[in-house]
Write a protein that holds these residues in place. Sequence first.
Motif, PDB file in Angstrom:
ATOM      1  N   SER A  61       0.861  -1.179   0.000  1.00 46.21           N
ATOM      2  CA  SER A  61       0.000   0.000   0.000  1.00 46.21           C
ATOM      3  C   SER A  61       0.899   1.230   0.000  1.00 46.21           C
ATOM      4  O   SER A  61       2.120   1.128   0.081  1.00 46.21           O
ATOM      5  N   GLY A  62       0.290   2.400  -0.100  1.00 45.56           N
ATOM      6  CA  GLY A  62       1.089   3.620  -0.123  1.00 45.56           C
ATOM      7  C   GLY A  62       1.401   4.075  -1.537  1.00 45.56           C
ATOM      8  O   GLY A  62       0.936   3.487  -2.520  1.00 45.56           O
ATOM      9  N   ALA A  63       2.210   5.115  -1.639  1.00 43.11           N
ATOM     10  CA  ALA A  63       2.497   5.745  -2.924  1.00 43.11           C
ATOM     11  C   ALA A  63       3.157   4.823  -3.939  1.00 43.11           C
ATOM     12  O   ALA A  63       2.990   4.986  -5.145  1.00 43.11           O
ATOM     13  N   LEU A  64       3.913   3.841  -3.466  1.00 37.56           N
ATOM     14  CA  LEU A  64       4.641   2.950  -4.373  1.00 37.56           C
ATOM     15  C   LEU A  64       4.049   1.543  -4.423  1.00 37.56           C
ATOM     16  O   LEU A  64       4.726   0.578  -4.741  1.00 37.56           O
ATOM     17  N   ALA A  65       2.763   1.440  -4.109  1.00 36.38           N
ATOM     18  CA  ALA A  65       2.105   0.129  -4.092  1.00 36.38           C
ATOM     19  C   ALA A  65       2.145  -0.551  -5.453  1.00 36.38           C
ATOM     20  O   ALA A  65       2.270  -1.778  -5.539  1.00 36.38           O
ATOM     21  N   SER A  66       2.033   0.213  -6.531  1.00 40.93           N
ATOM     22  CA  SER A  66       2.059  -0.392  -7.870  1.00 40.93           C
ATOM     23  C   SER A  66       3.426  -1.007  -8.148  1.00 40.93           C
ATOM     24  O   SER A  66       3.540  -2.053  -8.796  1.00 40.93           O
ATOM     25  N   SER A 114      13.646   3.733  -1.389  1.00 42.19           N
ATOM     26  CA  SER A 114      15.040   3.912  -0.995  1.00 42.19           C
ATOM     27  C   SER A 114      15.189   4.188   0.497  1.00 42.19           C
ATOM     28  O   SER A 114      16.092   3.658   1.157  1.00 42.19           O
ATOM     29  N   GLY A 115      14.305   5.029   1.034  1.00 39.06           N
ATOM     30  CA  GLY A 115      14.384   5.344   2.454  1.00 39.06           C
ATOM     31  C   GLY A 115      14.211   4.123   3.329  1.00 39.06           C
ATOM     32  O   GLY A 115      14.817   4.023   4.408  1.00 39.06           O
ATOM     33  N   VAL A 116      13.395   3.183   2.869  1.00 37.68           N
ATOM     34  CA  VAL A 116      13.185   1.936   3.603  1.00 37.68           C
ATOM     35  C   VAL A 116      14.448   1.085   3.571  1.00 37.68           C
ATOM     36  O   VAL A 116      14.910   0.576   4.599  1.00 37.68           O
ATOM     37  N   ALA A 117      15.028   0.925   2.403  1.00 36.21           N
ATOM     38  CA  ALA A 117      16.222   0.084   2.261  1.00 36.21           C
ATOM     39  C   ALA A 117      17.360   0.572   3.153  1.00 36.21           C
ATOM     40  O   ALA A 117      18.085  -0.225   3.753  1.00 36.21           O
ATOM     41  N   LEU A 118      17.517   1.881   3.254  1.00 41.34           N
ATOM     42  CA  LEU A 118      18.612   2.431   4.043  1.00 41.34           C
ATOM     43  C   LEU A 118      18.428   2.193   5.539  1.00 41.34           C
ATOM     44  O   LEU A 118      19.407   2.222   6.294  1.00 41.34           O
ATOM     45  N   GLN A 119      17.201   1.957   5.966  1.00 45.00           N
ATOM     46  CA  GLN A 119      16.945   1.673   7.373  1.00 45.00           C
ATOM     47  C   GLN A 119      16.997   0.181   7.672  1.00 45.00           C
ATOM     48  O   GLN A 119      17.365  -0.233   8.779  1.00 45.00           O
ATOM     49  N   VAL A 120      16.629  -0.642   6.705  1.00 39.77           N
ATOM     50  CA  VAL A 120      16.632  -2.087   6.915  1.00 39.77           C
ATOM     51  C   VAL A 120      18.045  -2.660   6.814  1.00 39.77           C
ATOM     52  O   VAL A 120      18.389  -3.610   7.529  1.00 39.77           O
ATOM     53  N   GLY A 166       5.778   1.766   2.512  1.00 37.26           N
ATOM     54  CA  GLY A 166       6.794   2.759   2.197  1.00 37.26           C
ATOM     55  C   GLY A 166       7.317   3.499   3.416  1.00 37.26           C
ATOM     56  O   GLY A 166       8.044   4.488   3.280  1.00 37.26           O
ATOM     57  N   ASP A 167       6.997   3.030   4.599  1.00 40.01           N
ATOM     58  CA  ASP A 167       7.380   3.665   5.863  1.00 40.01           C
ATOM     59  C   ASP A 167       8.577   2.930   6.466  1.00 40.01           C
ATOM     60  O   ASP A 167       8.462   1.764   6.845  1.00 40.01           O
ATOM     61  N   PRO A 168       9.736   3.589   6.581  1.00 34.37           N
ATOM     62  CA  PRO A 168      10.922   2.932   7.131  1.00 34.37           C
ATOM     63  C   PRO A 168      10.697   2.338   8.519  1.00 34.37           C
ATOM     64  O   PRO A 168      11.210   1.247   8.814  1.00 34.37           O
ATOM     65  N   ALA A 169       9.947   3.031   9.363  1.00 37.11           N
ATOM     66  CA  ALA A 169       9.710   2.533  10.720  1.00 37.11           C
ATOM     67  C   ALA A 169       8.936   1.224  10.686  1.00 37.11           C
ATOM     68  O   ALA A 169       9.241   0.288  11.443  1.00 37.11           O
ATOM     69  N   LYS A 170       7.946   1.147   9.811  1.00 36.74           N
ATOM     70  CA  LYS A 170       7.170  -0.093   9.693  1.00 36.74           C
ATOM     71  C   LYS A 170       8.046  -1.218   9.144  1.00 36.74           C
ATOM     72  O   LYS A 170       7.927  -2.370   9.569  1.00 36.74           O
ATOM     73  N   ALA A 171       8.901  -0.884   8.200  1.00 38.87           N
ATOM     74  CA  ALA A 171       9.776  -1.895   7.607  1.00 38.87           C
ATOM     75  C   ALA A 171      10.757  -2.437   8.633  1.00 38.87           C
ATOM     76  O   ALA A 171      10.989  -3.648   8.709  1.00 38.87           O
TER      77      ALA A 171
END
Length: 399
Positions: free
Chosen positions: A52-57, A120-126, A94-99
Amino acid sequence: MTVRTTRRVFLSAATMMAAALAATACGSPQDTATGGGDSAAPVKVGLVYSQSGALASYGKQYIEGFRAGLDFATQGTGKVGDRKIELTEVDDAGDPAKAVSAAKDLIGKGTKIIAGSTASGVALQVAPIAAQNKVLFLSGPAATDAVTGANKYTFRSGRQSYQDVVTAKSFIGDPAGKKVVVFAQDGAFGDANEAAVKTVIGGAGATVSSVRAPASATEFTPFASQIKAAKPDLLFVAWAGTTAPAMWQTLDQQGVLSSTTVVTGLDIRASWPTFGAAGAKISFLSHYFDGASDTEASKALKAKVNTIDLFHPDGFAAAQMVVRAVQEGGDDVDKMVTALEGWSFDGVKGKMTIRAADHALLQPMFQAKLTGSGTAFTATAQKSLTGDETAPPAVAMKG
């Protein structure tokens, strides 16, 4: 990709490309899988991505590609040897905290392989979580260059911004003395694109500046005015998400597209009609589009999804990497890492090589043009570049 596909930028000197290409061991993802580890116990794989979110597609394409790739790499069994690949899918929106929360939860339940990261923001946190817990992390569509070399346990199954930049190099000619403007959203994706343009194009003699917009922006006339006032020789647009149609319409209406050369990435197929008259005015660099290659993997993927889109190959490659890791490493993550480093395999796009030094994924990239109009747009490849030609400079492993 206006991307994010979106995407990125162009290029200059094929400059420091891959002098540091480590020797790679070629292998087929369909080689008979034996899979070490706990007898026939399932292999737990966590897929944390944008449902879900802006990048769901983008996330939808990623997971479709992953399932097709798993079928391809395991010859339809879904197993490595006698071990079933057990998937757990989690929406990070698309939320880093959720990821990060999802990754920690999966790791706590014994998962040793995490894949996904649409943003990208998610990957950098995971990525740091993977290193801290010594689990394998296979970042997906996230394009920020910072994922490469993040740490020993982090790999990527998609392309990175620098590869977009190099792909676009032929659109700008000699950059010396040219004025280049990067138009991008605030955030890790925009930062990566701007940095890549400054490094590659600016380093070759161009003057590079940027116009940045908040990711939440919906009115783009002020930004179009800034771009026109700058009078660039080349405008590079790096954009992601659902506001792309309004952004392109505004740039066209304000005369930006007719006043300078515009380069951007070719986004997902559903976005093509939104270019309208702008489609014929833009030069596209492409990560992938249906028909860009004719590999066995692309044929297998197309049989599953009918029409291949931008991020299907990222999911497909991730599944191939999972199977390789389990085949060679069993339950030993360090052995999984060793098995992936330097590995070459035949992916949807063509030959893919994981550079051992920093885990960059060397891969073909494409230059494309749109023909037709509206819903009848079709993409054709103008040029294909090899993984060596688009290789980013090697970076020191950070962890």
